[in-house]
Design a protein around this motif. Structure first.
Motif, PDB file in Angstrom:
ATOM      1  N   VAL A  20       0.805  -1.238   0.000  1.00 14.47           N
ATOM      2  CA  VAL A  20       0.000   0.000   0.000  1.00 14.47           C
ATOM      3  C   VAL A  20       0.834   1.282   0.000  1.00 14.47           C
ATOM      4  O   VAL A  20       0.287   2.366   0.171  1.00 14.47           O
ATOM      5  CB  VAL A  20      -0.979   0.021   1.208  1.00 14.47           C
ATOM      6  N   LEU A  52       0.307   3.966  -5.199  1.00 17.33           N
ATOM      7  CA  LEU A  52      -1.037   3.848  -5.785  1.00 17.33           C
ATOM      8  C   LEU A  52      -0.904   4.016  -7.297  1.00 17.33           C
ATOM      9  O   LEU A  52      -0.493   5.073  -7.771  1.00 17.33           O
ATOM     10  CB  LEU A  52      -1.975   4.914  -5.225  1.00 17.33           C
ATOM     11  N   SER A  87      -9.531   7.377  -9.032  1.00 19.44           N
ATOM     12  CA  SER A  87      -9.133   6.968  -7.679  1.00 19.44           C
ATOM     13  C   SER A  87     -10.063   7.682  -6.704  1.00 19.44           C
ATOM     14  O   SER A  87     -10.773   8.617  -7.082  1.00 19.44           O
ATOM     15  CB  SER A  87      -7.682   7.379  -7.421  1.00 19.44           C
ATOM     16  N   GLU A 127     -10.335   2.571  -1.190  1.00 22.07           N
ATOM     17  CA  GLU A 127      -8.999   2.443  -1.787  1.00 22.07           C
ATOM     18  C   GLU A 127      -8.757   1.008  -2.247  1.00 22.07           C
ATOM     19  O   GLU A 127      -8.148   0.762  -3.290  1.00 22.07           O
ATOM     20  CB  GLU A 127      -7.927   2.871  -0.774  1.00 22.07           C
ATOM     21  N   ARG A 131      -7.780  -0.128  -5.975  1.00 21.15           N
ATOM     22  CA  ARG A 131      -6.557  -0.894  -6.217  1.00 21.15           C
ATOM     23  C   ARG A 131      -6.885  -2.204  -6.956  1.00 21.15           C
ATOM     24  O   ARG A 131      -6.191  -2.590  -7.891  1.00 21.15           O
ATOM     25  CB  ARG A 131      -5.915  -1.203  -4.860  1.00 21.15           C
ATOM     26  N   GLU A 138      -4.863  -1.868 -10.303  1.00 27.14           N
ATOM     27  CA  GLU A 138      -3.446  -2.241 -10.233  1.00 27.14           C
ATOM     28  C   GLU A 138      -3.153  -3.423 -11.163  1.00 27.14           C
ATOM     29  O   GLU A 138      -3.863  -4.433 -11.147  1.00 27.14           O
ATOM     30  CB  GLU A 138      -3.037  -2.580  -8.788  1.00 27.14           C
TER      31      GLU A 138
END
Ligand code: ZN
Length: 909
Positions: free
Chosen positions: A49, A52, A60, A174, A178, A182
């Protein structure tokens, strides 16, 4: 969201995503810089973490909210949280948002699904796979193999059940970003193998109220010493007990259960905040032996993996085991383990807001079996303990939680087939257990005096997905013969083990173990309904028709101008009285016979009318029409002007009484210290109920929240619309004080009836409203976490016991005061007592049961012109003991009808 549009938009994104290699994914440099700054020590961060990624077109949280998750002094309201998720879902074909119902205050509950685009596009297929594994009766072993090969587990996270635990609803945003954005082998693996679902805010009403309160009163807190009390309310009725609502009374909790039973997530992971720095639940003793042993292997499998990985990241204070046990099935997330899934749970360290502050963490461990050892001691289950003193931030909290859940997802995504196989095995084992282990089922006999409480049990089981059948003809079992129409719960069903857990007598396995919550909840005892376990395998073959919802139609027999409405203890009797409030009701003080029907004391007499008959039928009551009122003593059932008193600092047990009164349509004014101090209570009220509240002492009831300088107002405004609900105050601190005590004393002396429940019954004794009654506490060895015990009725003719046919009844032990009266008064005023001793414990644990021997359970004490009715029990506990509630409504409806002479209370009729 608009599905077509989103799919098109996301197709563009996934092309862009494919073009990137992980190393090339651009990163949000500002995020990396700021979270490093907000993280108070380097070791409170992890490689999962500390960065980002950016993904073109995918917003986001900061892009939508304007701030990063874990920013100091930022908490997000529900509408903004949902706005973020919907923006994310609109931009990414890896994300979908579902609406799953409304709260008491009209807010929406939503679930966010994140997985790879193909899985999200085919969610319904995966839903069907899980449904097949959840109920494998139609699956052959080969078919099960094929389903498991195709299926993907849903791993569901929930946050924000407890509103003061502010971090999880922030972190989850978050996490969702992610997971959607990601690009890396780990995230590819999670998306490919797992369907992540996020219950965005478990208690949306409480979230908004708490966030309002935070911005109104807590945003400038700098240290532990500055911290002020939380808001008086979270949800409409209850606070922490939303995690104890075993019968799913609250509509928000029902939304989650309904969602669970539709989607069957094999793992449900509930995020809480309390102990430092991160506790991961592993199901320590006492364990419920009815639950599958596989579950108890799975729990430490996950928690040890998280501990291993996070300690290797260098993060201190990640531990397991010594905190929460696995006994009570009433926690919200237990809907998963109760239905053959896995309940997972974290407690991370929160500051009850979003301010960074120094925290001392040398507090003892919590209520679990670990006892009073320090949470900062090194133990086998806590190899790298938390620090004794720490400067702690919301970002630290976010880092721990998010690293933990990503690690849990890493494990689930590495072994998705193990999770699915186990889910299937546990479901199948439940069927097998029902076929092989007694009891094989339960019978709830038809023809019980009050079938509405039977319906409560049946419908609560049905809510939980348990199958209930109605026998078309007589049921003959080893235990006896039961009439046609009896309800049958067979254990050879997917949730047969849950039926057993809810209906059986709780046998606590080890008196030396402590537990986090109640030890007893047996539904039949709590409801005063007859529920019979059967050790006869023949029950599995009893022909039944499935019951969806059990409704009880009331009956009116015979004809005549007067209806005698039988007092069978039904809670609907009070509803009937209030629905026909403009009609005269009498109650008979002695039993009589109407034809062949026994009409017991307490039964109502009311003029026959189509309206009265229709209400009796709707409410499931029983009446006989008679030619004229019987020649027995009777009194008018007047409706008192009723108030319910609540402190500002302890509204939860009051909330359960409010819920019950609202449910049964008993109207009341909710009054606070402001009204009590204003005086002249007798001009406004005939009866004041003080539900159990405070921290178990009269002093805390009277003085409540400690003032800390500035007033703490609780008022609605344009800026804080969720405050000032259910009451308003310029300053919620200080309590009613001595001035308030004097007003309540005047109220009683002027003829008012004061009714105190549970812990509030210390108050009249300790402050001298009932001069002759003393209230004491049991010894330090006594331990009674919510068992069900016997109580003996001593004055069967007292109106409080109308509708109670038996002399000894089950009551939930409320840890109220041990009352003591002088000999003469004790004989006159004690209405019910605890026989005490181990043999009087009907379910759950009471250690030291001799200490309550012959102590009063209910007393009715005259004071001046009025009376004080003190319950050492709590007749209105968490929507569970519906068999006791009638005592409370009796005390209210017959407030001015207590016979003056003692003889009127004791002679048998
Ligand atoms: Zn919590």
């Amino acid at each position: 969201m608009n599905w077509m549009r989103t799919t098109a938009a996301a197709a563009v994104l996934s092309l862009a995503a494919l073009a990137q290699t992980p190393a090339m994914q651009p990163q949000d440099e500002e995020y990396a810089r700021l979270v490093k700054e907000w993280t108070t020590k380097p070791e409170f961060m992890s490689p999962l973490v500390d960065h980002l990624p950016k993904a073109a077109g995918v917003p986001s949280p900061k892009d939508v909210l304007g701030y990063y998750i874990g920013s100091p002094k930022k908490l997000t309201h529900v509408a903004d949280i949902y706005r973020y998720y919907r923006a994310l879902a609109a931009a990414s074909n890896r994300v979908k948002v579902f609406s799953v119902g409304q709260t008491d205050e009209g807010r929406e509950c939503i679930v966010v699904a994140v997985s790879d685009a193909d899985t999200i596009a085919n969610l319904d297929r995966y839903k069907q796979d899980l449904a097949k594994l959840a109920d494998p009766r139609a699956l052959s072993a080969d078919e099960a193999k094929r389903v498991i090969a195709d299926a993907k587990p849903i791993y569901m996270f929930t946050g924000g059940l407890h509103s003061a635990e502010t971090g999880p609803p922030e972190m989850l945003m978050e996490l969702a970003y992610r997971l959607a954005a990601e690009e890396s082998p780990l995230f590819d693996q999670i998306r490919r193998n797992v369907i992540v679902m996020i219950g965005a805010v478990s208690e949306p009403d409480g979230r908004d109220r708490y966030v309002d309160w935070y911005y109104r009163h807590k945003i400038n807190e700098q240290s532990e010493a500055d911290r002020v009390a939380g808001p008086p309310y979270w949800g409409k009725y209850i606070l922490h007990d939303n995690n104890r609502d075993i019968n799913y009374s609250q509509i928000t909790m029902r939304n989650w259960l309904k969602f669970y039973l539709e989607w069957h997530p094999p793992i449900m992971h509930d995020l809480h905040e309390s102990v430092p720095f991160m506790y991961t639940f592993s199901g320590q003793a006492p364990q419920n032996p009815t639950l599958d042993p596989i579950l108890y292997a799975e729990l430490p499998w996950f928690s040890n993996f998280e501990m291993t990985k996070m300690i290797a990241y260098g993060m201190p204070g990640v531990w397991t085991h010594g905190y929460v046990d696995m006994w009570s099935p009433g926690y919200l997330g237990f809907m998963s383990s109760n239905h053959n899934g896995i309940l997972r749970m974290y407690e991370t360290f929160g500051n009850a807001g979003a301010n960074t502050m120094k925290r001392r963490v040398d507090a003892p461990e919590g209520g679990g079996g670990g006892g009073a050892m320090s949470a900062t001691a090194r133990e086998w289950y806590r190899p790298l303990p938390p620090y004794k003193e720490v400067v702690w931030s919301m970002r630290n909290n976010t880092n721990y939680m998010e690293t933990g859940v990503l690690t849990a997802l890493e494990l689930a995504a590495s072994f998705p087939k193990t999770v699915l196989q186990n889910f299937y095995e546990k479901s199948r084992n439940s069927l097998e257990s029902g076929k092989n282990d007694a009891p094989y089922g339960y019978v709830i006999p038809a023809g019980q005096p009050d079938m509405t409480r039977v319906a409560f049990i049946v419908n609560t089981l049905r809510l939980q997905g348990i199958e209930v059948g109605r026998a078309a003809s007589e049921v003959k079992l080893r235990e006896g013969t039961f009439p046609a129409g009896s309800l049958v719960i067979k254990r050879d069903q997917p949730y047969g083990r849950l039926a057993k857990i809810l209906l059986e007598k709780q046998e606590y396995p080890d008196n030396n173990l402590r537990t986090y919550d109640d030890t007893g909840w047996t539904m039949g005892l709590m409801s005063h309904a007859d529920v019979q376990a059967s050790a006869d395998k023949a029950i599995l073959n009893v022909p039944v028709e499935r019951v969806d919802t059990l409704t009880v139609a009331g009956t009116v027999q015979g004809s005549g101008p007067v209806l005698a409405v039988i007092d069978n203890g039904a809670n609907g009797l009070a509803t009937l009285r209030y629905r026909l409030k403009d009609v005269n009701f009498d109650a008979v003080e002695k039993a009589f016979k109407a034809g062949n029907t026994d009409v017991p004391a307490g039964s109502f007499l009311v003029a026959s009318s189509p309206r009265a008959k229709s209400e009796i039928e709707t409410l499931g009551l029983k009446a006989v029409a008679i030619g004229a009122p019987p020649n027995v003593p009777k009194h008018a059932v007047d409706l008192p002007r009723l108030a319910v008193y609540t402190t500002w600092g302890s509204t939860q047990d009051v909330g359960w009484v409010r819920y019950a009164f609202d449910h049964f349509e008993v109207p009341y004014d909710l009054i606070y210290k402001e009204r009590v101090r204003r005086g002249n209570l007798r001009d406004s009220y005939d009866v004041i109920v003080i539900p159990s509240q405070g921290r178990g002492s009269a002093k805390s009831l009277v003085f409540d929240i400690e003032p800390k300088g500035a007033p703490l107002d609780y008022k609605k405004s344009a800026e804080f619309p969720s405050l000032g609900m259910y009451g308003e105050s310029d300053d919620i601190t200080g309590g009613m004080g001595i001035a308030g005590v004097a007003e309540l004393d005047k109220f009683v002396n002027a003829g008012g009836v004061l009714i105190t429940l549970g812990a509030s019954s210390y108050f009249p004794a300790d402050f001298g409203l009932t001069r002759q009654v003393d209230a004491s506490r049991p010894s330090g060895q006594f331990y009674a976490p919510g068992p069900i015990v016997e109580a003996e009725i001593l004055k069967p003719l007292h109106p409080i016991f109308y509708g109670y046919a038996k002399k000894t009844i089950p009551v939930r032990y409320a840890n109220g005061p041990l009352l003591r009266l002088p000999e003469e008064e004790r004989k006159k005023w004690t209405l019910m007592r605890f026989p005490g001793g181990d043999s009087s414990v009907l379910s759950g644990l009471m250690k030291g049961a001799n200490e309550i021997k012959n102590r009063p359970a209910v007393v009715d004490v005259p004071a001046g012109e009025g009376r004080v009715v003190m319950f050492a029990t709590n007749p209105c506990y968490r929507w569970q003991n519906l068999g006791e509630f009638h005592m409370l409504t009796n005390a209210i409806l017959h407030y001015n009808d207590v016979p003056k002479s003692e003889a009127g209370l004791t002679s048998d009729n």
